[in-house]
Design an enzyme around this catalytic site. Structure first.
Site, PDB file in Angstrom:
ATOM      1  CD1 TRP A 104      45.190  29.671  60.473  1.00 35.04           C
ATOM      2  CD2 TRP A 104      43.639  30.232  58.962  1.00 35.04           C
ATOM      3  NE1 TRP A 104      44.679  30.903  60.816  1.00 35.04           N
ATOM      4  CE2 TRP A 104      43.738  31.273  59.915  1.00 35.04           C
ATOM      5  CE3 TRP A 104      42.720  30.362  57.918  1.00 35.04           C
ATOM      6  CZ2 TRP A 104      42.957  32.431  59.845  1.00 35.04           C
ATOM      7  CZ3 TRP A 104      41.941  31.518  57.850  1.00 35.04           C
ATOM      8  CH2 TRP A 104      42.066  32.527  58.804  1.00 35.04           C
ATOM      9  CG  ASP A 129      49.184  28.559  55.539  1.00 34.42           C
ATOM     10  OD1 ASP A 129      49.953  29.544  55.615  1.00 34.42           O
ATOM     11  OD2 ASP A 129      47.975  28.607  55.847  1.00 34.42           O
ATOM     12  CE  LYS A 187      47.771  36.243  59.838  1.00 34.96           C
ATOM     13  NZ  LYS A 187      47.407  34.897  59.424  1.00 34.96           N
TER      14      LYS A 187
END
Ligand code: PLP
Length: 360
Positions: A102, A172, A196
């Site tokens: 990511w 993030d 999530k």
């Protein structure tokens, strides 16, 4: 009805209480005669849902007044471009730490827009640790400094934040959102996809310090301009209405269950159960260095691909699902977000002990 323990990295488990409440309110939300799915996002009844969600998030995360909370679409991945477009507007430089896929994707996207430097990486050991950072390598006039706080695929987390001085820190937090208290004032922006730990897929939450807004590049698409969404209280266009409603129910659940301190204590207890088992097992082992282990995503392996596959299959048959590791790393991964009860981790550990005995 029988529900499984779902160890998926995302979309992932939601608290059962939340699903039941949503089911009960499906046809008629609070006497409105409509489902939240059917409502105008400009209606008074919906306004109380989106404002209520924001107020709860501010309360739970202790978000100061000089930060905007935005409810957006496009996933965390869309922010990989929005961040440079909105903030890379001074020197045109930014620093990134590469701790997994990511972070790498965010880095690659930012390279399209400016002078982007990878100040550190843990690629040499398959991202199994958080690299030590040396401040003297940071770009002093960078427009921002970027990290991926919890690395969902590899199972690492920052226990200590980089000291970036006056350079705004952007993180993030997709896979650690609301898992424990977080000092928002240490950041220029934190953001994450909701699927999530916060809500179903479709919602991305951005929390941005106000003084960073208003300097987007001229070429920034309107929909990626944070200032536009801030000016319109996340109602510039149709927001992901139903997902924001579920988000509000999850936030109510968090509050009723003691808030983020209580969630942190629960999460530590759950993760400890699994890590202690891994540290004592002769068959299974965790893949992350102990000092950087995540509370949310726990990757582990045996020494045999065949045994890994057998384990994933038999676990699934026993109602412990989605334990296969990410396709780029193999092995297993247990994601144990807020909604995973202690009993679920206990069931996993019991199953692992039984599997180890049977296959020794
Ligand atoms: C899942 C995930 C993403 C990607 O999220 P999308 O909403 O699918 O774009 C980005 N960063 C982290 C840390 C993630 O866990």
């Amino acid at each position: 009805m029988s529900r499984v323990y779902n160890f998926s990295a995302g979309p992932s488990m939601l608290p059962e209480e939340v699903l039941k409440k949503a089911a009960a309110e499906m046809l008629d939300y609070e006497g409105s005669g409509q489902s939240v799915m059917e409502m105008s996002h400009r209606s008074k009844v919906y306004d109380s849902i989106i404002k209520g969600a924001e107020a709860l998030l501010r309360e739970l995360m202790n978000i100061p007044d000089n930060y905007k909370v935005l409810f957006l679409q496009g996933g965390a991945s869309t922010q990989f471009a929005a961040i440079p477009l909105n903030f890379m507007n001074g020197s045109g430089k930014a620093d990134y730490v590469l701790t997994g896929q990511w972070a790498k994707k965010a880095f690659a996207e930012a390279q399209k827009y400016g002078d982007v430097k990878a100040v550190a990486s843990s690629a040499d050991k398959t991202f199994s640790y958080i690299p030590k950072l040396d401040k003297s390598t940071f770009t002093p006039d960078a427009d921002y400094f970027y990290i991926c706080m919890n690395n969902t695929i590899y199972g690492t987390v920052y226990h200590e934040l980089p000291d970036t001085g006056n350079v705004p820190l952007i993180a993030d937090i997709s896979s650690c959102f609301l898992s424990e208290p977080l000092d928002v004032t240490k950041f220029g922006m934190v953001y994450g996809g909701a699927q999530k730990n916060v809500a179903p897929a479709g919602l991305t939450i951005c929390i941005i310090r106000e003084d960073l807004l208003g300097h987007a590049r001229d070429i920034t698409p309107t929909m990626l301009n944070y200032q536009i969404h801030a000016d319109n209280n996340s109602l510039y266009n149709t927001p992901p209405c139903y997902t924001i409603y579920i988000c509000k129910l999850v936030l109510e659940w968090l509050k009723e269950n003691g808030g983020l301190e209580a969630m942190q204590a629960r999460n530590i207890k759950k993760a400890k159960l699994l890590y202690d088992f891994l540290d004592n097992s002769k068959m299974f082992r965790g893949t992350v260095v102990p000092e950087d282990r995540s509370l949310m995503n726990v990757p582990f392996v045996t020494d045999s691909d065949e045994l890994n596959a057998k384990f994933v299959k038999e676990a699934q048959d026993a109602g412990l699902v989605n334990l296969k590791g990410h396709r780029t790393v193999g092995g297993m991964r247990a994601s144990i977000y807020n909604a995973m009860p202690y009993a679920g981790v206990q069931a996993l550990v019991d199953f692992m002990a039984k599997f180890e005995k049977e296959n020794a």
